[in-house]
Design a protein around this motif. Structure first.
Motif, PDB file in Angstrom:
ATOM      1  N   LEU A   1       0.838  -1.193   0.000  1.00 34.73           N
ATOM      2  CA  LEU A   1       0.000   0.000   0.000  1.00 34.73           C
ATOM      3  C   LEU A   1       0.876   1.247   0.000  1.00 34.73           C
ATOM      4  N   GLY A   2       0.402   2.289  -0.662  1.00 36.23           N
ATOM      5  CA  GLY A   2       1.151   3.535  -0.670  1.00 36.23           C
ATOM      6  C   GLY A   2       2.209   3.618  -1.747  1.00 36.23           C
ATOM      7  N   GLN A   3       2.251   2.649  -2.645  1.00 38.66           N
ATOM      8  CA  GLN A   3       3.251   2.666  -3.712  1.00 38.66           C
ATOM      9  C   GLN A   3       2.590   2.893  -5.074  1.00 38.66           C
ATOM     10  N   GLN A   4       1.558   3.750  -5.098  1.00 36.05           N
ATOM     11  CA  GLN A   4       0.801   3.959  -6.331  1.00 36.05           C
ATOM     12  C   GLN A   4       1.696   4.425  -7.482  1.00 36.05           C
ATOM     13  N   LYS A   5       2.654   5.327  -7.194  1.00 35.53           N
ATOM     14  CA  LYS A   5       3.545   5.811  -8.253  1.00 35.53           C
ATOM     15  C   LYS A   5       4.334   4.660  -8.868  1.00 35.53           C
ATOM     16  N   MET A   6       4.763   3.741  -8.025  1.00 34.59           N
ATOM     17  CA  MET A   6       5.518   2.581  -8.513  1.00 34.59           C
ATOM     18  C   MET A   6       4.635   1.682  -9.378  1.00 34.59           C
ATOM     19  N   ILE A   7       3.377   1.529  -9.000  1.00 36.47           N
ATOM     20  CA  ILE A   7       2.459   0.703  -9.787  1.00 36.47           C
ATOM     21  C   ILE A   7       2.259   1.314 -11.170  1.00 36.47           C
ATOM     22  N   ILE A   8       2.043   2.629 -11.205  1.00 33.91           N
ATOM     23  CA  ILE A   8       1.875   3.315 -12.493  1.00 33.91           C
ATOM     24  C   ILE A   8       3.125   3.126 -13.345  1.00 33.91           C
ATOM     25  N   GLN A   9       4.295   3.280 -12.718  1.00 35.25           N
ATOM     26  CA  GLN A   9       5.565   3.094 -13.441  1.00 35.25           C
ATOM     27  C   GLN A   9       5.675   1.662 -13.972  1.00 35.25           C
ATOM     28  N   ALA A  10       5.305   0.689 -13.151  1.00 38.44           N
ATOM     29  CA  ALA A  10       5.381  -0.718 -13.568  1.00 38.44           C
ATOM     30  C   ALA A  10       4.468  -0.981 -14.757  1.00 38.44           C
ATOM     31  N   LEU A  11       3.263  -0.431 -14.731  1.00 40.12           N
ATOM     32  CA  LEU A  11       2.329  -0.616 -15.842  1.00 40.12           C
ATOM     33  C   LEU A  11       2.874   0.069 -17.099  1.00 40.12           C
ATOM     34  N   GLU A  12       3.483   1.242 -16.925  1.00 38.52           N
ATOM     35  CA  GLU A  12       4.114   1.917 -18.065  1.00 38.52           C
ATOM     36  C   GLU A  12       5.283   1.097 -18.609  1.00 38.52           C
ATOM     37  N   ASN A  13       5.954   0.364 -17.727  1.00 41.61           N
ATOM     38  CA  ASN A  13       7.082  -0.479 -18.128  1.00 41.61           C
ATOM     39  C   ASN A  13       6.636  -1.784 -18.776  1.00 41.61           C
ATOM     40  N   GLY A  14       5.326  -2.055 -18.788  1.00 44.59           N
ATOM     41  CA  GLY A  14       4.829  -3.239 -19.473  1.00 44.59           C
ATOM     42  C   GLY A  14       4.152  -4.286 -18.617  1.00 44.59           C
ATOM     43  N   ALA A  15       4.097  -4.068 -17.296  1.00 49.98           N
ATOM     44  CA  ALA A  15       3.372  -5.023 -16.446  1.00 49.98           C
ATOM     45  C   ALA A  15       1.915  -5.076 -16.891  1.00 49.98           C
ATOM     46  N   LYS A  16       1.303  -6.251 -16.798  1.00 53.09           N
ATOM     47  CA  LYS A  16      -0.069  -6.428 -17.259  1.00 53.09           C
ATOM     48  C   LYS A  16      -1.113  -6.099 -16.187  1.00 53.09           C
ATOM     49  N   ASP A  17      -0.722  -6.217 -14.911  1.00 56.06           N
ATOM     50  CA  ASP A  17      -1.663  -5.960 -13.823  1.00 56.06           C
ATOM     51  C   ASP A  17      -0.865  -5.841 -12.531  1.00 56.06           C
ATOM     52  N   PHE A  18      -1.566  -5.588 -11.437  1.00 53.65           N
ATOM     53  CA  PHE A  18      -0.903  -5.486 -10.140  1.00 53.65           C
ATOM     54  C   PHE A  18      -1.793  -6.045  -9.045  1.00 53.65           C
ATOM     55  N   ILE A  19      -1.158  -6.404  -7.937  1.00 54.38           N
ATOM     56  CA  ILE A  19      -1.852  -6.871  -6.738  1.00 54.38           C
ATOM     57  C   ILE A  19      -1.253  -6.089  -5.569  1.00 54.38           C
ATOM     58  N   MET A  20      -2.103  -5.654  -4.662  1.00 51.70           N
ATOM     59  CA  MET A  20      -1.636  -4.944  -3.476  1.00 51.70           C
ATOM     60  C   MET A  20      -1.449  -5.918  -2.314  1.00 51.70           C
TER      61      MET A  20
ATOM     62  N   LEU B   1      -5.229 -15.646  -7.651  1.00 46.55           N
ATOM     63  CA  LEU B   1      -5.673 -16.511  -8.745  1.00 46.55           C
ATOM     64  C   LEU B   1      -6.517 -15.758  -9.774  1.00 46.55           C
ATOM     65  N   SER B   2      -7.407 -14.884  -9.316  1.00 45.14           N
ATOM     66  CA  SER B   2      -8.259 -14.162 -10.270  1.00 45.14           C
ATOM     67  C   SER B   2      -7.422 -13.207 -11.122  1.00 45.14           C
ATOM     68  N   THR B   3      -6.392 -12.608 -10.543  1.00 43.60           N
ATOM     69  CA  THR B   3      -5.531 -11.705 -11.310  1.00 43.60           C
ATOM     70  C   THR B   3      -4.718 -12.509 -12.346  1.00 43.60           C
ATOM     71  N   ILE B   4      -4.212 -13.673 -11.950  1.00 35.87           N
ATOM     72  CA  ILE B   4      -3.463 -14.507 -12.896  1.00 35.87           C
ATOM     73  C   ILE B   4      -4.368 -14.948 -14.058  1.00 35.87           C
ATOM     74  N   VAL B   5      -5.585 -15.379 -13.716  1.00 32.45           N
ATOM     75  CA  VAL B   5      -6.529 -15.812 -14.753  1.00 32.45           C
ATOM     76  C   VAL B   5      -6.797 -14.660 -15.726  1.00 32.45           C
ATOM     77  N   LYS B   6      -7.037 -13.473 -15.188  1.00 31.90           N
ATOM     78  CA  LYS B   6      -7.331 -12.307 -16.020  1.00 31.90           C
ATOM     79  C   LYS B   6      -6.154 -12.000 -16.974  1.00 31.90           C
ATOM     80  N   VAL B   7      -4.949 -12.028 -16.437  1.00 33.51           N
ATOM     81  CA  VAL B   7      -3.752 -11.723 -17.244  1.00 33.51           C
ATOM     82  C   VAL B   7      -3.524 -12.791 -18.290  1.00 33.51           C
TER      83      VAL B   7
END
Length: 120
Positions: free
Chosen positions: A83-102, A111-117
């Motif tokens: 929690l509290g690392q929103q800037k890092m999550i945005i950066q990760a998504l910009e770097n190509g990550a498909k999704d995130f989990i907190m 499991l639901s996030t893996i299935v979605k990705v």
């Protein structure tokens, strides 16, 4: 069975993720404790999906995500962040990550996030 690479600098978290995936359609084929190891393991194992911690020593999950995506544009990386690392999550998504989990998260959200990705 889909292959998963688990990347986290704490053994506790790697073990927790492995436990959550036990008995599912996902097999943990490798683990890494920093971004540099993650890149090496990705090249070696070519997993279907990666769970990538953001904050790690030697090389961050952000840098590792970018390097893996640069080399393997179709890589499916899920960033795991506290929690509290929103800037890092945005950066990760910009770097190509498909999704995130907190953190903290449970088996159902993992499991639901893996299935979605995997379906994208």
């Amino acid at each position: 069975m889909a292959k998963v690479l688990v990347v986290d600098d704490t053994m506790f978290m790697r073990h927790a993720i492995k436990t959550m995936l036990a008995g599912s359609d996902y097999e943990v084929v490798g683990e890494a404790s920093n971004g540099k190891e993650a890149i090496e393991k990705y090249r070696e194992l070519l997993p279907d999906v990666v769970t990538m911690d953001v904050t790690m020593p030697i090389m961050t999950g952000l840098d590792a995500t970018k390097m893996i995506i640069d080399e393997y544009p179709d890589a499916k990386i899920i960033v795991i962040s506290a929690l509290g690392q929103q800037k890092m999550i945005i950066q990760a998504l910009e770097n190509g990550a498909k999704d995130f989990i907190m953190k903290p998260f449970d088996q159902e959200s993992l499991l639901s996030t893996i299935v979605k990705v995997m379906e994208d």
